[in-house]
Structure formats: structure tokens, C-alpha cells
Design a protein around this motif. Structure first.
Motif, PDB file in Angstrom:
ATOM      1  N   PRO A 199       0.835  -1.207   0.000  1.00 30.44           N
ATOM      2  CA  PRO A 199       0.000   0.000   0.000  1.00 30.44           C
ATOM      3  C   PRO A 199       0.873   1.263   0.000  1.00 30.44           C
ATOM      4  CG  PRO A 199      -0.793  -1.587   1.624  1.00 30.44           C
ATOM      5  CD  PRO A 199       0.488  -2.143   1.081  1.00 30.44           C
ATOM      6  N   VAL A 200       0.439   2.267  -0.759  1.00 24.42           N
ATOM      7  CA  VAL A 200       1.221   3.502  -0.899  1.00 24.42           C
ATOM      8  C   VAL A 200       1.347   4.176   0.469  1.00 24.42           C
ATOM      9  CG1 VAL A 200       1.295   5.781  -1.972  1.00 24.42           C
ATOM     10  CG2 VAL A 200       0.425   3.814  -3.268  1.00 24.42           C
TER      11      VAL A 200
ATOM     12  N   GLU B  23       7.304   6.523   1.501  1.00 24.42           N
ATOM     13  CA  GLU B  23       7.770   6.205   0.145  1.00 24.42           C
ATOM     14  C   GLU B  23       7.749   7.448  -0.743  1.00 24.42           C
ATOM     15  OE1 GLU B  23       6.877   2.174  -1.925  1.00 24.42           O
ATOM     16  OE2 GLU B  23       5.217   2.638  -0.545  1.00 24.42           O
ATOM     17  N   LEU B  24       6.696   8.243  -0.573  1.00 17.98           N
ATOM     18  CA  LEU B  24       6.584   9.437  -1.416  1.00 17.98           C
ATOM     19  C   LEU B  24       7.608  10.489  -0.985  1.00 17.98           C
ATOM     20  CD1 LEU B  24       2.703   9.654  -1.789  1.00 17.98           C
ATOM     21  CD2 LEU B  24       4.372   8.456  -3.215  1.00 17.98           C
TER      22      LEU B  24
ATOM     23  N   PHE C 229      -3.725   7.681  -4.221  1.00 19.30           N
ATOM     24  CA  PHE C 229      -3.787   8.196  -2.854  1.00 19.30           C
ATOM     25  C   PHE C 229      -3.064   7.261  -1.885  1.00 19.30           C
ATOM     26  CE2 PHE C 229      -7.507   9.852  -5.100  1.00 19.30           C
ATOM     27  CZ  PHE C 229      -7.393  11.197  -4.828  1.00 19.30           C
ATOM     28  N   LEU C 230      -2.847   7.764  -0.672  1.00 23.43           N
ATOM     29  CA  LEU C 230      -2.250   6.941   0.379  1.00 23.43           C
ATOM     30  C   LEU C 230      -3.061   5.668   0.559  1.00 23.43           C
ATOM     31  CD1 LEU C 230      -1.245   9.317   3.320  1.00 23.43           C
ATOM     32  CD2 LEU C 230       0.220   8.219   1.612  1.00 23.43           C
ATOM     33  N   ASN C 231      -2.360   4.573   0.820  1.00 22.42           N
ATOM     34  CA  ASN C 231      -2.959   3.252   1.074  1.00 22.42           C
ATOM     35  C   ASN C 231      -3.558   2.574  -0.151  1.00 22.42           C
ATOM     36  OD1 ASN C 231      -2.314   3.392   3.858  1.00 22.42           O
ATOM     37  ND2 ASN C 231      -4.074   4.751   4.153  1.00 22.42           N
ATOM     38  N   ASP C 232      -3.503   3.233  -1.286  1.00 24.04           N
ATOM     39  CA  ASP C 232      -3.927   2.544  -2.513  1.00 24.04           C
ATOM     40  C   ASP C 232      -3.009   1.340  -2.745  1.00 24.04           C
ATOM     41  OD1 ASP C 232      -5.979   4.246  -3.059  1.00 24.04           O
ATOM     42  OD2 ASP C 232      -5.100   5.155  -4.846  1.00 24.04           O
ATOM     43  N   VAL C 233      -3.599   0.292  -3.284  1.00 28.99           N
ATOM     44  CA  VAL C 233      -2.808  -0.896  -3.618  1.00 28.99           C
ATOM     45  C   VAL C 233      -2.759  -1.006  -5.138  1.00 28.99           C
ATOM     46  CG1 VAL C 233      -2.642  -3.404  -3.418  1.00 28.99           C
ATOM     47  CG2 VAL C 233      -3.446  -2.045  -1.477  1.00 28.99           C
ATOM     48  N   LEU C 234      -1.561  -0.841  -5.671  1.00 22.99           N
ATOM     49  CA  LEU C 234      -1.402  -0.763  -7.121  1.00 22.99           C
ATOM     50  C   LEU C 234      -0.840  -2.060  -7.687  1.00 22.99           C
ATOM     51  CD1 LEU C 234       0.213   2.798  -7.408  1.00 22.99           C
ATOM     52  CD2 LEU C 234      -2.216   2.179  -7.467  1.00 22.99           C
TER      53      LEU C 234
END
Lengths: 149, 133
Positions: free
Chosen positions: B20-21, B25-26, B90-95
């Protein structure tokens, strides 16, 4: 308006593909592959050297285009295209500059949108193009009004 | 892992689902790339820009997508990498990173590439032309 900048280009800036930067960048994109960071693997690879990830040219400096100022905030990154003659080698020097390719406006659902197309170039010391990068940035009406351009 | 020499049109590279973002990391990407636009790291700035929260740098997502091809640099390299930014991350998105071979002729392999989020929505999409050399 930005139309008058079409065709304008920046001065060339010398950049080095720095080992530490490549390591940090590849870690930041969650891709710390040995081809980017392990010296021994690099030396024994077909490139004879570590290489940089394809989006690495983000870190380079491209000089200034005279009088050109894009808004600091509110830009939308629309498209991004890289073209490579070969991968970038760790340690090599590249001469980089940018050029305004186009600017046009289109009516969108959020008002008049400005499309700004910038092309960046990276050349070796003999003047051969190694990579180019084309970027489309969208400037919304709200931002343009705030800047009164 | 297959060699790219063997892959046929319609076949996918092995897809990768990212953690998750996260903000850290950003922040790392901001530092490594020099892109310190605060809408990618600071909540208040993102909200001021009319966003519900911080969003990932488009180039962070594009950088991540490139890693589908990293294991194949002994066979060739990415000649062209074209991306359209289609949606916000967005934060916590799972890509999930995907690449399917669209066509190949001789040494050129053209892939359709994309990144989709946990709802199946495309956030970036484009093409990679990988050259076997």
C-alpha cells in the motif's frame, strides 16, 4: 501566454549519472535491482557498467529557458514519453537541455485548459542524442487566472 | 521467468502488486527525484489544492511500472516508454503493475502497460517498446 515560447530552448547543462543518485532513485521507485546498484553485476553485464532506470533523467538539470515561468502549483502532469538510444550508464556525463515544443489551449469541462509540451534532450560529449523526454503539462484556467498570464 | 525472446503476443509479464502507498515512500521519491511539490507529501498543501489528501507523484508510479522490465536488461532495453496519467493515486492505494505483449516484429516488442488500483481503475497507461539487441 505561453505561445511566444514555442521553439525556445535552454542552455545546455552538464549532468553526471551519479552512482549514489542511481542507488537512491532505484530504491525510491522500489526497484533496487543489482543491474542498477551492484558494481560487480554491472561490470559483468552486457553494458560493462551499471545502468540507470528509464525514468532517472528526472533528477537531471536542464538549464533555464529565458523568461519562462510555469506556475509552481496546480499543474497537471498529463503525459510523459521517454526515448532511448541505449540505457544510461553509471558514471557517464550527459549534456542536457530543454525546448518548448508546443503550447495550445482547449476548452475542457473545467474551463480553458492550456497544454504545454516540453521536450528534454540528453547528449553525450560528442553531441549524439542518448535520450529524449517529452512532457505534457496541463495548466488549468484557475491556475492561469491566479497567475494572470 | 520466461525470456522475452520467447514471449508471444497476448501474453502478460508476471504482474507485480505493490505494498500500500505510504507517505514515507513518497517522501523518499521526493528526495531522490528532487520533485518537492508539497501536494505529494504534506496533507495541508494537498487540501489547499482541492485534493482529499496527498497524491503520489505520477512519475513515482511510472518509475515503479518500469520494474516489470528490469529483469530483462541482459536481453535488451526500453527504447520507448510512453505514459498517460489517467487517475490519482492516494495513500494506502494498492497498485498492480501490468504489461501485455501487443505485437512483436524482429527485435521490437511493443507492450501495453498499465497500473491499476484496488478498484481496478487505471491510474496510468501507455506503451513500452523493448528492443532485443
Amino acid at each position: 501566454m505561453y505561445k511566444r515560447f514555442i521553439g525556445k530552448q535552454s542552455n545546455k547543462v552538464k549532468n553526471t549519472v551519479e552512482r549514489g543518485m542511481v542507488k537512491r532513485f532505484s530504491e525510491a521507485i522500489c526497484d533496487p535491482h543489482p543491474i542498477f546498484i551492484d558494481e560487480e553485476i554491472g561490470k559483468n553485464s552486457k553494458y560493462g557498467q551499471n545502468i540507470a532506470p528509464p525514468t532517472f533523467p528526472r533528477v537531471f538539470e536542464y538549464g533555464e529557458i529565458e523568461d519562462l515561468e510555469l506556475p509552481q502549483k496546480g499543474l497537471i502532469h498529463g503525459e510523459e514519453t521517454y526515448h532511448y538510444e541505449r540505457p544510461l550508464l553509471v558514471g557517464e556525463e550527459l549534456y542536457c537541455y530543454s525546448k518548448v515544443k508546443n503550447y495550445f489551449e482547449k476548452q475542457g469541462k473545467n474551463g480553458l485548459m492550456g497544454f504545454f509540451l516540453l521536450k528534454r534532450y540528453g547528449k553525450d560529449s560528442e553531441g549524439n542524442i542518448i535520450f529524449t523526454e517529452e512532457q505534457t503539462v496541463i495548466i488549468t484556467e484557475a491556475v492561469r487566472k491566479a497567475m494572470s498570464v | 521467468m520466461k525470456n522475452l525472446v520467447e514471449i508471444k503476443p497476448g501474453e502478460y509479464l508476471e504482474e507485480i502488486t505493490l505494498n500500500p502507498v505510504s507517505r514515507i515512500e513518497l517522501i523518499k521519491y521526493a528526495g531522490a527525484s528532487g520533485d518537492f511539490n508539497p501536494i505529494h507529501t504534506i496533507d495541508e498543501e494537498a487540501e489547499k489544492a482541492g485534493l482529499p489528501g496527498i497524491i503520489a507523484h505520477g512519475m513515482w508510479t511510472m518509475g515503479n511500472l518500469g520494474k516489470l522490465f528490469t529483469p530483462y536488461y541482459e536481453e535488451g532495453f526500453i527504447r520507448d516508454y510512453q505514459i498517460r496519467f489517467a487517475g490519482m493515486v492516494f495513500l494506502n492505494d494498492v497498485l498492480t503493475l501490468k504489461a501485455i505483449l501487443e505485437e512483436r516484429n524482429d527485435e521490437n516488442l511493443v507492450f501495453d502497460v498499465k497500473v491499476v488500483n484496488q478498484d481496478g481503475k487505471e491510474v496510468i497507461k501507455g506503451k513500452v517498446r523493448f528492443v532485443i539487441d
